[in-house]
Design a protein around this motif. Structure first.
Motif, short mmCIF file in Angstrom:
data_model
loop_
_atom_site.label_atom_id
_atom_site.label_comp_id
_atom_site.label_asym_id
_atom_site.label_seq_id
_atom_site.Cartn_x
_atom_site.Cartn_y
_atom_site.Cartn_z
N VAL A 178 -18.11 -26.17 -11.00
CA VAL A 178 -18.41 -26.53 -9.61
C VAL A 178 -18.28 -25.27 -8.76
N SER A 179 -19.29 -24.97 -7.96
CA SER A 179 -19.24 -23.77 -7.13
C SER A 179 -19.76 -24.06 -5.73
N GLY A 180 -19.15 -23.41 -4.74
CA GLY A 180 -19.61 -23.50 -3.36
C GLY A 180 -19.64 -24.91 -2.81
N ALA A 181 -18.77 -25.78 -3.31
CA ALA A 181 -18.76 -27.19 -2.89
C ALA A 181 -17.56 -27.45 -1.98
N SER A 182 -17.58 -28.60 -1.29
CA SER A 182 -16.46 -28.94 -0.41
C SER A 182 -15.26 -29.43 -1.20
#
Length: 305
Positions: A178-182
């Motif tokens: 998971v990258s750049g997620a909230s």
């Protein structure tokens, strides 16, 4: 039934309904395959603008399976759904493999995969970047396997949200990035909800610049009109976070906020290593949760015993 999609299906570039609709739907069909190298384009931008300025609440889903058994979806690409991209409702034996789902990171409520009332669902080797949950596992779901997912942007790999009479069990989410997620991996339940979420395992997931990589939130309020002390009654138990590592984009990397009335029980954190993306130490926040840690757990999490 075998549906081969090698071309492009494009939705009308207009607000074409004021009712809850689906662009493509399969209902009461057993042994169905949708496969190929084609694309379904929902032309969602006009709907997102309508939500922002006119409050368009009834938006079409892109591809939906309802009351179907033994479903296979592979190879296709979906993008710019007005709302949910792929919905699995009241189905059993669903296999989704090698699918791509794309929408802008600020597109509203554009879940990539939304599951409810379904059993024995597998979602594997998929690449997702959208404006909401990469995976959302809703009430009535059991025996769900999510593996080898690349997620980002979006809101991560989520259980919930869970409201009244919710039951979710035997969910395994593993070997994903998971990258750049909230958020990264998450369980969220409504304030005032009921039911349970149990036997949920998050294993071998890594994070890159995720705001809060690990979340349990029993104070979730979908209407945004809840009192902050009105906690959920959905019972959360038998949850494992194992071999999770990477970076957060804010200092608080682990947030476990459980109900005082119905605390979280039997939470295990094992081999956790999450730092702030600038290389400094991250922090955790844990309330009303009974559990234990094993191995090295960074940041440290203080459970009730």
């Amino acid at each position: 039934m075998y549906v081969q999609l090698d071309g492009n299906i494009v939705a009308p570039n207009k607000v074409w309904s004021n009712q809850a609709k689906n662009l493509i739907a399969f209902q009461d069909v057993n042994n169905v395959t949708v496969a190929g190298h084609g694309e379904i384009d929902g032309n969602g931008a006009i709907w997102w603008d309508c939500v922002k300025h006119k409050g368009c609440n009834n938006r079409p889903n892109l591809l939906v399976f309802m009351w179907c058994n033994n479903v296979w979806v592979s190879g296709i690409r979906m993008k710019n759904g007005p709302t949910k991209h792929l919905k699995i409702i009241n189905c059993a034996g669903v296999h989704v493999k090698g699918v791509e789902v794309w929408a802008p990171g600020d597109s509203p409520n554009t879940d990539a995969l939304h599951i409810a009332g379904s059993q024995f669902v597998e979602f594997t080797n998929c690449t997702v970047g959208i404006g909401d949950d990469c995976v959302a596992i809703g009430p009535g779901s059991s025996d769900i396997n999510i593996t080898h997912i690349i997620c980002g942007p979006g809101h991560g790999l989520s259980i919930g949200s869970l409201g009244p009479n919710s039951k979710v069990e035997r969910v395994h989410i593993s070997d994903s990035h998971v990258s750049g997620a909230s958020s990264g991996v998450k369980i969220k339940t409504w304030q005032g909800g009921s039911g349970y979420a149990k036997e949920i395992y998050f294993e071998r997931v890594n994070f890159t610049s995720v705001q809060i990589p690990i979340v349990i939130d029993q104070y979730y309020c979908p209407s945004h009109q809840c009192h902050p002390t009105n906690t959920s009654n959905v019972a959360i138990s038998d949850i494992q976070f194992v071999d999770l590592y990477g970076t957060s984009s804010q200092k608080e990397a682990v947030s476990i906020q459980c109900s005082k009335q119905v605390p979280c029980n039997n939470i295990l954190m094992k081999n956790i290593n999450i730092y702030h993306e600038d290389g400094s130490s991250a922090t955790s926040n844990c309330s009303n949760a009974y559990g234990k840690t094993e191995g090295v757990v960074i940041p440290n999490v203080s459970f009730l015993h």
